[in-house]
Design a protein around this motif. Structure first.
Motif, PDB file in Angstrom:
ATOM      1  N   ILE A 225       0.883  -1.399  -0.036  1.00  0.00           N
ATOM      2  CA  ILE A 225       0.043   0.060  -0.136  1.00  0.00           C
ATOM      3  C   ILE A 225       0.790   1.391  -0.074  1.00  0.00           C
ATOM      4  O   ILE A 225       0.775   2.084  -0.975  1.00  0.00           O
ATOM      5  CB  ILE A 225      -1.067   0.112   1.227  1.00  0.00           C
ATOM      6  CG1 ILE A 225      -1.475  -1.555   1.605  1.00  0.00           C
ATOM      7  CG2 ILE A 225      -2.136   0.938   1.057  1.00  0.00           C
ATOM      8  CD1 ILE A 225      -2.492  -1.242   2.822  1.00  0.00           C
ATOM      9  N   THR A 226       1.849   1.197   0.879  1.00  0.00           N
ATOM     10  CA  THR A 226       2.748   2.395   1.014  1.00  0.00           C
ATOM     11  C   THR A 226       3.426   2.522  -0.243  1.00  0.00           C
ATOM     12  O   THR A 226       3.801   3.788  -1.055  1.00  0.00           O
ATOM     13  CB  THR A 226       3.800   2.357   1.986  1.00  0.00           C
ATOM     14  OG1 THR A 226       3.048   1.927   3.119  1.00  0.00           O
ATOM     15  CG2 THR A 226       4.555   3.607   2.519  1.00  0.00           C
ATOM     16  N   LEU A 227       3.962   1.461  -1.004  1.00  0.00           N
ATOM     17  CA  LEU A 227       4.865   1.582  -2.102  1.00  0.00           C
ATOM     18  C   LEU A 227       4.211   2.128  -3.032  1.00  0.00           C
ATOM     19  O   LEU A 227       4.729   3.131  -3.813  1.00  0.00           O
ATOM     20  CB  LEU A 227       5.550   0.255  -2.466  1.00  0.00           C
ATOM     21  CG  LEU A 227       6.430  -0.008  -3.656  1.00  0.00           C
ATOM     22  CD1 LEU A 227       7.552   0.199  -3.389  1.00  0.00           C
ATOM     23  CD2 LEU A 227       6.118  -1.309  -4.357  1.00  0.00           C
ATOM     24  N   ARG A 228       3.100   1.464  -3.540  1.00  0.00           N
ATOM     25  CA  ARG A 228       2.350   2.024  -4.679  1.00  0.00           C
ATOM     26  C   ARG A 228       1.910   3.313  -4.525  1.00  0.00           C
ATOM     27  O   ARG A 228       2.118   4.221  -5.570  1.00  0.00           O
ATOM     28  CB  ARG A 228       1.252   1.027  -4.994  1.00  0.00           C
ATOM     29  CG  ARG A 228       1.598  -0.356  -5.321  1.00  0.00           C
ATOM     30  CD  ARG A 228       2.545  -0.455  -6.696  1.00  0.00           C
ATOM     31  NE  ARG A 228       1.523  -0.622  -7.817  1.00  0.00           N
ATOM     32  CZ  ARG A 228       1.472  -0.101  -8.873  1.00  0.00           C
ATOM     33  NH1 ARG A 228       2.418   0.970  -9.086  1.00  0.00           N
ATOM     34  NH2 ARG A 228       0.843  -0.382  -9.975  1.00  0.00           N
ATOM     35  N   SER A 229       1.379   3.779  -3.406  1.00  0.00           N
ATOM     36  CA  SER A 229       0.852   5.197  -3.434  1.00  0.00           C
ATOM     37  C   SER A 229       2.008   6.329  -3.308  1.00  0.00           C
ATOM     38  O   SER A 229       1.681   7.301  -4.014  1.00  0.00           O
ATOM     39  CB  SER A 229      -0.198   5.437  -2.331  1.00  0.00           C
ATOM     40  OG  SER A 229      -0.107   4.594  -1.196  1.00  0.00           O
ATOM     41  N   THR A 230       3.160   5.854  -2.683  1.00  0.00           N
ATOM     42  CA  THR A 230       4.146   6.897  -2.464  1.00  0.00           C
ATOM     43  C   THR A 230       4.643   7.252  -4.094  1.00  0.00           C
ATOM     44  O   THR A 230       5.098   8.169  -4.408  1.00  0.00           O
ATOM     45  CB  THR A 230       5.252   6.202  -1.533  1.00  0.00           C
ATOM     46  OG1 THR A 230       4.736   5.840  -0.503  1.00  0.00           O
ATOM     47  CG2 THR A 230       6.465   7.186  -1.406  1.00  0.00           C
ATOM     48  N   GLU A 231       4.652   5.847  -4.584  1.00  0.00           N
ATOM     49  CA  GLU A 231       5.290   6.070  -6.009  1.00  0.00           C
ATOM     50  C   GLU A 231       4.473   7.018  -6.918  1.00  0.00           C
ATOM     51  O   GLU A 231       5.080   7.611  -7.368  1.00  0.00           O
ATOM     52  CB  GLU A 231       5.529   4.586  -6.771  1.00  0.00           C
ATOM     53  CG  GLU A 231       6.170   4.688  -7.998  1.00  0.00           C
ATOM     54  CD  GLU A 231       5.797   3.288  -9.062  1.00  0.00           C
ATOM     55  OE1 GLU A 231       5.028   2.458  -8.648  1.00  0.00           O
ATOM     56  OE2 GLU A 231       6.135   3.621 -10.271  1.00  0.00           O
TER      57      GLU A 231
END
Lengths: 329, 282
Positions: free
Chosen positions: B150-156
């Motif tokens: 969740i963190t990875l995709r939205s941060t990207e």
């Protein structure tokens, strides 16, 4: 989420002419390597997860083979494990939930995307997002204390007196069971259907609507015969997404399904689902074969959601790319 | 003419029905809130936050250990999920070639779709089995794994949303790439990233299934990181399905606290984002 197809190109290799040593001194290579390790760990975790599920279910896969999915005896004492009742329960509850959630979800999505003014639509979408954030155990809590008594006292007797001739609405009304689990699941997956379908509907080009209206169709006809068919694949995607959620949902189902491994045509009957049996029996599973059979169920669940999520993503991306121009407000 | 009137009637009727659908869907939220406020509000007391659970039949207990347990689990999960998600996203957005990025994104999406109970099995296999007992550590790992994608995709996504001109300006001034990232790109996207992290946190805060056979549960305090621990969601589950009136009231109180926390974080996170990402555009 579905419409974010724009990608900003990276700044590109500005540092191409500099020597490796120079870049190393400036820290670029170090930053690159460090962040790469973190990115790679995501892939590693995923691979490890698949590996553990596969490795952890060696025994039952060898011992039972495909019979694991076809037999319905679940007897830890005699080391007999057949997953059919759990697969049945999972499929039936997910089916009931989609039957209820799809019309309601798509209806609400049509309202949000086509009718509601932008501010109303955004406000309602905000509430829908909050609804999606409510944890599963809370739905379970309300399921146990509200939905189950309601089902037992009003809805199930009502269904029985009107549609009792159908085998699916026969048998005693316990309150718990397939139908109740399906209803609770429906409430849980509706927000997903609404959010994704709304996005997809908003990505339908404006001229599609205008062309239909110009030809003399009513507002509903332009929506139902032009806009919705245009967004069809994306809406299918949202349904697959909801299905994947419903199949893997654990807590709420465990709390209301009755946890009895039986296969019954009646939706009033208590049942069991894959996720629920893992949740209930994993800690008390004694013996390798027992634990590994539960892990194999986990593997089944993983594969199911993997396929469904993949399909969903494909469909949603396909629609929003076709959409191009938007009805976004 | 009659035909037209019929078509107009159908149109009006169906459109009204879609409105009803939307109303029903949204009203579920207020129903849940109202019901929890009513039942939880009458059951909650100071004891709930300060006392340990009492045995059946003895009233006046609380869930202090579950609250602390949840806090520890979430802290551990954040320590695992956020660095991997955040730094991984920086790699994806700033450094990686397209094929590596595809593999990482694909894995993250795959991981994001895995049912939470299966994540629990995974954490059981990699933490509980080697350590030979249930622990806060195992629960934290399970929740942390859920937090990564969740963190990875939205941060990207937020990093990619930073205008290209900003990067080029920083580099034209002679900044190295990592300096550009650390002093220009991440600060420009920080609101979005903060929102993403908060939403991921709220998402895992209510997770129960992965805790059942990792953190397990505990009637007492759980010192350190290597013992089974109580957590709010797992307590709600246990207390709701038990046949005791007293426990039900505790479950309502715990439900109210948990849902309150999650909704407040959600609203707060969205409020941060709604004020706009502070990106000076040229």
């Amino acid at each position: 989420m579905a419409t974010t197809t724009t990608t900003v190109p990276n700044a590109g290799p500005v540092s191409g002419s500099r020597s490796f040593l120079h870049r190393l001194r400036e820290g670029d290579e170090i930053a690159r390597i460090i962040t790469f390790l973190f990115a790679a760990s995501v892939v590693l975790v995923t691979l490890l997860l698949v590996f553990e599920l596969w490795q952890g279910s060696v025994l039952p896969r060898h011992k039972f083979g495909f019979a694991f999915f076809r037999t319905s005896v679940w007897d830890p004492i005699f080391d007999q494990f057949g997953a059919l009742p759990f697969i049945y329960g999972t499929v039936v509850t997910a089916g009931v939930s989609l039957f209820l959630a799809v019309p309601l979800g798509i209806g609400a999505a049509i309202f949000l995307a086509e009718l509601a003014p932008a501010r109303v639509s955004d406000t309602l979408e905000f509430f829908i997002d909050l609804l999606a954030a409510v944890p599963s155990v809370i739905y379970g809590l309300l399921g146990v204390f509200i939905v189950v008594p309601l089902m037992r006292q009003y809805i199930q007797p009502g269904l029985k007196s009107v549609l009792g001739f159908l085998p699916i609405f026969s048998g005693p009304a316990y309150g718990i069971g397939f139908l109740t689990a399906g209803v609770v699941l429906a409430i849980m997956v509706i927000p997903y259907i609404i959010s994704v379908s709304r996005e997809v509907l908003l990505s339908v080009p404006r001229d599609q609507r205008e062309a239909a209206l110009a030809l003399g169709s009513t507002r509903w006809e332009s929506t139902w015969k032009v806009v919705v068919p245009f967004a069809r694949t994306g809406i299918m995607g949202s349904i697959f997404l909801a299905l994947a959620r419903a199949l893997g949902e654990t807590m709420a189902v465990t709390m209301v399904i009755g946890n009895t491994p039986i296969i019954s045509a009646s939706l009033f009957s208590p049942g069991y689902s894959i996720a629920a049996v893992i949740a209930n029996e994993f800690t008390e599973a004694t013996g390798e074969l027992y634990t590994q059979s539960l892990i194999e169920l986990g593997l089944v669940l993983f594969l199911l959601t993997f396929v469904l999520n993949g399909l969903a993503r494909l469909l949603i991306v396909a629609t929003s790319q076709r959409g191009g121009g938007t009805g976004h407000t | 003419m009659n035909r037209l009137r019929w078509r107009k009637f159908v149109s009006g009727f169906m459109l009204t029905m879609t409105g009803v659908c939307a109303l029903v869907a949204v009203s579920v939220l207020f129903f849940i809130l109202g019901y929890l406020l009513y039942h939880g509000g009458t059951s909650i007391s100071w004891n709930f936050f300060t006392k340990l659970p009492t045995p059946v039949g003895e009233s006046g207990g609380g869930m202090a250990n579950a609250i602390v347990g949840s806090a520890k689990l979430l802290a551990l999960a954040t320590l695992i999920g956020v660095p991997i998600g955040f730094l991984g996203a920086i790699y994806l957005a700033e450094f990686s070639g397209s094929s590596v990025a595809f593999v990482v994104r694909y894995s993250a999406d795959l991981l994001n779709g895995v049912p939470s109970i299966v994540i629990g099995i995974f954490a059981y296999a990699i933490v509980v089995l080697p350590f030979k007992h249930f622990s806060t550590l195992a629960g934290g790992v399970a929740l942390g794994v859920m937090m990564i994608p969740i963190t990875l995709r939205s941060t990207e996504e937020f990093l990619l949303g930073v205008p290209r001109a900003l990067r080029e300006a920083a580099m034209a001034l002679g900044a190295s790439k990592w300096k550009t990232i650390a002093t220009v790109i991440v600060p420009a996207a920080y609101r979005g990233i903060l929102t993403a992290v908060l939403l991921a946190f709220a998402r895992i805060a209510g997770e129960t299934a992965p805790l059942l056979f990792t953190a397990f549960g505990n009637e007492y305090w759980s010192p350190g990181w290597n013992q089974p621990t109580a957590s709010l969601p797992a307590m709600i589950f246990k207390y709701a399905i038990a046949p005791y009136e007293d426990w039900h009231r505790q479950a309502w109180a715990a439900g109210l606290v948990l849902l309150g926390l999650i909704l407040v974080i959600n609203i707060f996170a969205r409020a941060i984002l709604a004020r706009g990402i502070a990106v000076p555009r040229s």
